[in-house]
Design a protein around this motif. Structure first.
Motif, PDB file in Angstrom:
ATOM      1  N   CYS A  95     -19.411  38.079  27.456  1.00  0.00           N
ATOM      2  CA  CYS A  95     -19.804  37.806  28.854  1.00  0.00           C
ATOM      3  C   CYS A  95     -19.377  36.399  29.250  1.00  0.00           C
ATOM      4  CB  CYS A  95     -21.313  37.964  29.014  1.00  0.00           C
ATOM      5  SG  CYS A  95     -21.913  39.656  28.811  1.00  0.00           S
ATOM      6  N   LEU A  96     -19.555  35.449  28.323  1.00  0.00           N
ATOM      7  CA  LEU A  96     -19.152  34.073  28.601  1.00  0.00           C
ATOM      8  C   LEU A  96     -17.638  33.955  28.711  1.00  0.00           C
ATOM      9  CD1 LEU A  96     -20.286  31.229  29.011  1.00  0.00           C
ATOM     10  CD2 LEU A  96     -20.121  30.872  26.534  1.00  0.00           C
TER      11      LEU A  96
ATOM     12  N   VAL B 282     -23.944  34.502  32.689  1.00  0.00           N
ATOM     13  CA  VAL B 282     -24.193  35.428  31.581  1.00  0.00           C
ATOM     14  C   VAL B 282     -25.440  36.270  31.843  1.00  0.00           C
ATOM     15  CG1 VAL B 282     -24.817  35.568  29.136  1.00  0.00           C
ATOM     16  CG2 VAL B 282     -22.961  34.062  29.864  1.00  0.00           C
TER      17      VAL B 282
END
Length: 566
Positions: A403-404, A508
């Protein structure tokens, strides 16, 4: 006859003055030794700023490419050109115009050198930062020792270890919790739209970003409301709530900047757009009133020694009033500087979060393989059934690397800052570019081309993701290392400590919430296939413009359908 003689004399005088200034700029630029391109208009002159939008399309129609210069002085040419001009002219070149030369620097190593080592040699361009002082001097507008003072006081406010001694709540956890709450409300609204999809993604992510900021920055909690149902009407003379005042100031900030930085332009706007200017001034006044009342309330609480707040405002007030007070009773931040820093962090955080979420959701709708890739991680780390109310920041955030990585790739390709304006100040400055030293004369503009840095094949490979259709295939999103993510080579938010730090947590939390149990795809028009709809969405993403920050020109074209897992 006398009248025509006067007119001719004035015309010749203006032409002579113009030619003299242009020749001076040319002689100044050619001695540097970099390739030159030319423009008859100063890109930051009042004439071009007010008339460029009308004149530009007309000039581009001139024969023999005479109007090509327009493509090099538009405010968003860095994004539109990507790295094509640097591929042709090299890592740096100079735009020559009357009264100004601009060194356009696209070499990543040299850009990083300017940003990290050369604060004194390459100060900020003062006229472009003047508008950011509308609420007071701040970290973004300060220079030299003044900048170090602001940084010393503001950086601890974003320190992960800086917690409230009375309740032990980590600031990142506050951002995390607020983001999860807002994401739940936004997702429910989107899912309820059904097969028809939603077209208000951009405005809704703006709402989410605003509410997370009010919670983490000012301790004010608001529930999510879809943009279509929110009433943010500004009625002059009536008191505005903090939420409405802040939202109105953020929405009209371009006008606020112009009126503050360019007084002549402000007079022009006031003459022909008096109602809008009056409304803008009113919202600024109301925002200041809200800030003043909140700061006074925080000071009253601090005097009781029982404050349990842990947000940006409380941290800055404590830093200014308690930690920094000297024997002479003077605060280390003046009242205006306190206002200025609170606003600049709010503005920058609001824009970056909302735009990153808008681009990311649209890109993930186009790149379904990346969507599946992050969902695989979310299910592995969190599962499919755990409610977001039970998500623990300290446990989950470090594990959501994919996600990051999507955030890093999104901000690399569609970052909010497309160019950073610097200057050489009152003395010449030297800079090494790919092994060769160049001397830039005093009072030269130095534009750091962040788009080229983040698209350069030398650093990102032969397919650095030039379009939305292959964005998900470029290496940052697909090659997140086991222990860390590949972030853009140069910081996306230089000079603003904590913005990237806070954005990571917000991004995130929201992305993991959205994709834990749901998928997104573009909505085809009647008779269209999903492939045609994906192509149209890619084109809408690419059709972006820069108004202070980069954003989609027509975000309503991104019609997205959210559906729950079966």
């Amino acid at each position: 006859m006398a009248f025509f003689l006067v007119v001719a004399t004035i015309a010749i005088s203006l032409l002579a003055w113009y030619s003299f200034n242009f020749l001076q700029s040319y002689n100044k630029a050619r001695r540097i030794g970099l390739p030159l391109i030319f423009s008859p208009f100063d890109p930051w002159g009042l004439f071009w700023m007010l008339g460029g939008a009308f004149l530009g399309p007309l000039l581009l129609r001139l024969p023999f490419g005479l109007g090509e210069f327009v493509n090099h002085i538009k405010s968003d040419w860095y994004y539109l050109n990507r790295n094509a001009l640097h591929q042709k002219l090299g890592p740096a070149f100079i735009l020559v115009s009357p009264n100004r030369i601009q060194v356009v620097l696209g070499d990543g190593v040299a850009v990083e050198d300017v940003l990290t080592k050369r604060h004194k040699e390459f100060p900020k361009l003062p006229e472009l930062y003047q508008g950011l002082k509308v609420f007071g001097n701040n970290l973004e507008t300060a220079e030299g020792d003044d900048w170090r003072r602001h940084r010393k006081l503001t950086v601890p406010s974003f320190n992960e270890r800086n917690i409230s001694s009375s309740n032990g709540i980590c600031k990142s956890n506050i951002v995390w919790r607020a983001s999860l709450t807002q994401a739940r409300g936004m997702l429910n609204s989107w899912v309820s739209a059904g097969k028809s999809g939603v077209t208000c993604t951009a405005s809704d992510t703006m709402t989410v970003a605003l509410h997370v900021l009010t919670a983490a920055g000012f301790g004010k909690d608001y529930s999510f409301q879809p943009s279509e149902s929110r009433d943010c009407t500004v009625i002059k003379g009536e008191k505005l709530s903090f939420e409405v005042a802040l939202g109105a100031v953020l929405d009209s900030f371009m006008g606020v900047v112009i009126s503050s930085a360019f007084p002549t332009a402000s007079e022009f706007l006031a003459k022909y757009m008096s109602k809008k200017v009056d409304s803008m001034k009113f919202t600024v006044t109301e925002f200041k009133r809200n800030l003043r009342e909140m700061i006074e309330e925080e000071r009253a609480v601090l005097k009781t020694k029982s404050s349990e707040k842990s947000n940006l405002m409380s941290a800055l007030v404590r830093a200014s009033d308690l930690e920094g007070t000297q024997g002479d009773g003077k605060r280390t931040l003046t009242e205006e500087e306190l206002y200025g820093n609170l606003f600049i962090f709010t503005f920058a955080g609001h824009e970056t979060t909302a735009n990153a979420l808008m681009y990311a959701t649209a890109l993930l709708a186009v790149n379904k393989h990346v969507q599946s890739w992050i969902r695989e991680e979310i299910h592995s780390v969190i599962g499919k059934s755990l409610d977001t109310e039970s998500w623990e920041y300290e446990k989950l955030f470090p594990q959501l690397k994919r996600c990051l990585a999507v955030m890093y790739e999104t901000t690399r390709l569609y970052g909010p800052v497309i160019a950073l304006p610097k200057s050489t100040g009152s003395t010449p400055s030297t800079l090494t570019i790919q092994g060769k030293e160049y001397i830039f004369p005093a009072h030269s503009d130095v534009m750091l081309n962040m788009v080229n840095v983040h698209h350069s094949p030398e650093f990102w490979g032969p397919t650095p993701g030039h379009s939305a259709q292959n964005a998900g295939s470029s290496r940052t999103a697909q090659q997140a290392p086991k222990n860390s993510c590949s972030r853009p080579m140069v910081a996306t938010y230089p000079g603003q400590p904590g913005l990237e730090f806070a954005l990571e947590r917000k991004f995130v939390a929201v992305i993991a919430s959205l994709f834990q149990r749901h998928r997104v795809q573009p909505v085809p028009q009647p008779g269209e296939t999903i492939e045609v709809a994906s192509k149209a969405l890619s084109e809408a993403i690419e059709d972006s413009e820069c108004v202070l920050t980069l954003k989609m020109r027509y975000p309503e074209k991104a019609r997205l359908e959210w559906e729950a897992d079966t």
